[in-house]
Design a protein around this motif. Structure first.
Motif, PDB file in Angstrom:
ATOM      1  N   PRO A   1     -21.120  -5.243   9.047  1.00  0.00           N
ATOM      2  CA  PRO A   1     -21.202  -6.395   9.956  1.00  0.00           C
ATOM      3  C   PRO A   1     -19.963  -6.531  10.834  1.00  0.00           C
ATOM      4  CG  PRO A   1     -21.735  -7.024   7.702  1.00  0.00           C
ATOM      5  CD  PRO A   1     -21.229  -5.627   7.649  1.00  0.00           C
ATOM      6  N   GLY A   2     -20.188  -6.778  12.102  1.00  0.00           N
ATOM      7  CA  GLY A   2     -19.089  -6.958  13.035  1.00  0.00           C
ATOM      8  C   GLY A   2     -18.256  -8.184  12.716  1.00  0.00           C
ATOM      9  N   SER A   3     -18.885  -9.223  12.177  1.00  0.00           N
ATOM     10  CA  SER A   3     -18.137 -10.436  11.834  1.00  0.00           C
ATOM     11  C   SER A   3     -17.131 -10.159  10.717  1.00  0.00           C
ATOM     12  CB  SER A   3     -19.102 -11.548  11.423  1.00  0.00           C
ATOM     13  OG  SER A   3     -19.896 -11.132  10.326  1.00  0.00           O
ATOM     14  N   ILE A   4     -17.507  -9.296   9.783  1.00  0.00           N
ATOM     15  CA  ILE A   4     -16.575  -8.939   8.705  1.00  0.00           C
ATOM     16  C   ILE A   4     -15.429  -8.108   9.274  1.00  0.00           C
ATOM     17  CG2 ILE A   4     -16.334  -7.754   6.496  1.00  0.00           C
ATOM     18  CD1 ILE A   4     -18.063 -10.271   6.355  1.00  0.00           C
ATOM     19  N   CYS A   5     -15.738  -7.189  10.172  1.00  0.00           N
ATOM     20  CA  CYS A   5     -14.677  -6.414  10.845  1.00  0.00           C
ATOM     21  C   CYS A   5     -13.717  -7.347  11.559  1.00  0.00           C
ATOM     22  CB  CYS A   5     -15.274  -5.422  11.836  1.00  0.00           C
ATOM     23  SG  CYS A   5     -16.065  -3.994  11.094  1.00  0.00           S
ATOM     24  N   ALA A   6     -14.260  -8.338  12.262  1.00  0.00           N
ATOM     25  CA  ALA A   6     -13.427  -9.289  12.993  1.00  0.00           C
ATOM     26  C   ALA A   6     -12.538 -10.090  12.039  1.00  0.00           C
ATOM     27  CB  ALA A   6     -14.304 -10.223  13.820  1.00  0.00           C
ATOM     28  N   MET A   7     -13.099 -10.501  10.909  1.00  0.00           N
ATOM     29  CA  MET A   7     -12.285 -11.241   9.937  1.00  0.00           C
ATOM     30  C   MET A   7     -11.177 -10.366   9.372  1.00  0.00           C
ATOM     31  SD  MET A   7     -14.704 -13.895   7.873  1.00  0.00           S
ATOM     32  CE  MET A   7     -16.032 -12.802   7.433  1.00  0.00           C
ATOM     33  N   LEU A   8     -11.470  -9.086   9.132  1.00  0.00           N
ATOM     34  CA  LEU A   8     -10.438  -8.173   8.637  1.00  0.00           C
ATOM     35  C   LEU A   8      -9.346  -7.947   9.686  1.00  0.00           C
ATOM     36  CD1 LEU A   8     -12.653  -5.564   6.754  1.00  0.00           C
ATOM     37  CD2 LEU A   8     -11.163  -7.304   5.752  1.00  0.00           C
ATOM     38  N   ILE A   9      -9.755  -7.828  10.955  1.00  0.00           N
ATOM     39  CA  ILE A   9      -8.774  -7.688  12.030  1.00  0.00           C
ATOM     40  C   ILE A   9      -7.880  -8.924  12.083  1.00  0.00           C
ATOM     41  CG2 ILE A   9      -8.481  -7.589  14.543  1.00  0.00           C
ATOM     42  CD1 ILE A   9     -11.108  -5.952  14.612  1.00  0.00           C
ATOM     43  N   LEU A  10      -8.493 -10.106  12.018  1.00  0.00           N
ATOM     44  CA  LEU A  10      -7.723 -11.342  12.052  1.00  0.00           C
ATOM     45  C   LEU A  10      -6.796 -11.439  10.850  1.00  0.00           C
ATOM     46  CD1 LEU A  10      -7.135 -14.007  13.492  1.00  0.00           C
ATOM     47  CD2 LEU A  10      -9.030 -15.022  12.216  1.00  0.00           C
ATOM     48  N   LEU A  11      -7.275 -11.038   9.680  1.00  0.00           N
ATOM     49  CA  LEU A  11      -6.434 -11.044   8.481  1.00  0.00           C
ATOM     50  C   LEU A  11      -5.216 -10.146   8.661  1.00  0.00           C
ATOM     51  CD1 LEU A  11      -5.990 -11.854   5.496  1.00  0.00           C
ATOM     52  CD2 LEU A  11      -7.293  -9.823   4.884  1.00  0.00           C
ATOM     53  N   VAL A  12      -5.432  -8.946   9.175  1.00  0.00           N
ATOM     54  CA  VAL A  12      -4.308  -8.018   9.398  1.00  0.00           C
ATOM     55  C   VAL A  12      -3.329  -8.606  10.403  1.00  0.00           C
ATOM     56  CG1 VAL A  12      -3.706  -5.756  10.356  1.00  0.00           C
ATOM     57  CG2 VAL A  12      -5.578  -5.948   8.719  1.00  0.00           C
ATOM     58  N   LEU A  13      -3.847  -9.175  11.484  1.00  0.00           N
ATOM     59  CA  LEU A  13      -2.974  -9.761  12.505  1.00  0.00           C
ATOM     60  C   LEU A  13      -2.171 -10.942  11.947  1.00  0.00           C
ATOM     61  CD1 LEU A  13      -5.311  -9.637  15.638  1.00  0.00           C
ATOM     62  CD2 LEU A  13      -3.320  -8.208  15.171  1.00  0.00           C
ATOM     63  N   LEU A  14      -2.794 -11.747  11.091  1.00  0.00           N
ATOM     64  CA  LEU A  14      -2.079 -12.869  10.486  1.00  0.00           C
ATOM     65  C   LEU A  14      -1.058 -12.397   9.448  1.00  0.00           C
ATOM     66  CD1 LEU A  14      -4.997 -15.426  10.090  1.00  0.00           C
ATOM     67  CD2 LEU A  14      -3.010 -15.667  11.580  1.00  0.00           C
ATOM     68  N   CYS A  15      -1.429 -11.405   8.641  1.00  0.00           N
ATOM     69  CA  CYS A  15      -0.506 -10.900   7.613  1.00  0.00           C
ATOM     70  C   CYS A  15       0.704 -10.196   8.219  1.00  0.00           C
ATOM     71  CB  CYS A  15      -1.241  -9.958   6.658  1.00  0.00           C
ATOM     72  SG  CYS A  15      -2.369 -10.810   5.548  1.00  0.00           S
ATOM     73  N   THR A  16       0.501  -9.509   9.324  1.00  0.00           N
ATOM     74  CA  THR A  16       1.608  -8.806   9.979  1.00  0.00           C
ATOM     75  C   THR A  16       2.383  -9.733  10.917  1.00  0.00           C
ATOM     76  OG1 THR A  16       0.134  -8.025  11.732  1.00  0.00           O
ATOM     77  CG2 THR A  16       0.506  -6.550   9.846  1.00  0.00           C
ATOM     78  N   LYS A  17       1.952 -10.988  10.996  1.00  0.00           N
ATOM     79  CA  LYS A  17       2.589 -12.014  11.828  1.00  0.00           C
ATOM     80  C   LYS A  17       2.556 -11.693  13.320  1.00  0.00           C
ATOM     81  CE  LYS A  17       5.040 -13.872   8.132  1.00  0.00           C
ATOM     82  NZ  LYS A  17       4.924 -14.897   7.430  1.00  0.00           N
ATOM     83  N   VAL A  18       1.615 -10.850  13.728  1.00  0.00           N
ATOM     84  CA  VAL A  18       1.387 -10.631  15.154  1.00  0.00           C
ATOM     85  C   VAL A  18       0.841 -11.932  15.749  1.00  0.00           C
ATOM     86  CG1 VAL A  18       0.014  -9.341  16.851  1.00  0.00           C
ATOM     87  CG2 VAL A  18       1.028  -8.165  14.887  1.00  0.00           C
ATOM     88  N   ILE A  19      -0.027 -12.587  14.985  1.00  0.00           N
ATOM     89  CA  ILE A  19      -0.536 -13.909  15.336  1.00  0.00           C
ATOM     90  C   ILE A  19      -0.078 -14.854  14.232  1.00  0.00           C
ATOM     91  CG2 ILE A  19      -2.588 -15.326  15.641  1.00  0.00           C
ATOM     92  CD1 ILE A  19      -4.070 -12.882  16.591  1.00  0.00           C
ATOM     93  N   LYS A  20       0.452 -15.989  14.611  1.00  0.00           N
ATOM     94  CA  LYS A  20       0.878 -16.985  13.632  1.00  0.00           C
ATOM     95  C   LYS A  20      -0.236 -18.017  13.463  1.00  0.00           C
ATOM     96  CE  LYS A  20       5.771 -16.432  14.510  1.00  0.00           C
ATOM     97  NZ  LYS A  20       5.691 -15.251  15.333  1.00  0.00           N
TER      98      LYS A  20
END
Length: 137
Positions: free
Chosen positions: A29-48
């Motif tokens: 599912p694309g929505s799961i991919c999107a959530m994983l992308i957001l998780l990575v971005l939040l964990c790496t602090k690219v997005i706060k």
């Protein structure tokens, strides 16, 4: 951050998730991919978290609005559903009980593991304190 920029960022991540899902050789599912992308971005602090908080809070407060199309689709099939209401009720109750039991079991297991690790750590600390000072082994 401006609300429009926040929305663009969220929808851009959703679009990236859908694109990755379309390219993958397996169905994912694309929505799961999107959530994983957001998780990575939040964990790496690219997005706060603070950058998405106002828009995220709005989505949480208005979540019922996003379920309306699905509920309307279900109501369009009311004639079919009305014939199966007893089976659907049983499935709903049974799945709720199984989910509750699984969550309770997982929580109990996690607590037992934490207690065992805590006991092991305490025992090791006590043994370290009670060992003779000049004991060279």
């Amino acid at each position: 951050m401006n609300v429009l920029i926040q929305l663009a960022l969220i929808f851009g991540i959703c679009l990236a998730g859908e694109a990755i899902s379309a390219v993958l050789p397996i169905v994912f599912p694309g929505s799961i991919c999107a959530m994983l992308i957001l998780l990575v971005l939040l964990c790496t602090k690219v997005i706060k978290t603070e950058q998405l908080a106002p828009t995220g809070t709005w989505f949480q407060r208005n979540m019922a609005f996003f379920f309306l199309p699905a509920n309307i689709s279900i109501m369009e099939e009311f004639g079919l559903i009305s014939k199966l209401w007893l089976q659907l009720l049983f499935i709903g109750v049974a799945s709720a009980v199984v989910t509750f039991a699984a969550a309770a079991g997982a929580a109990t297991l996690a607590i037992e593991i934490q207690n065992a690790l805590r006991r092991r750590k305490t025992t090791a600390a006590i043994e370290e304190q009670s060992a003779p000072e000049g004991d060279d082994q």
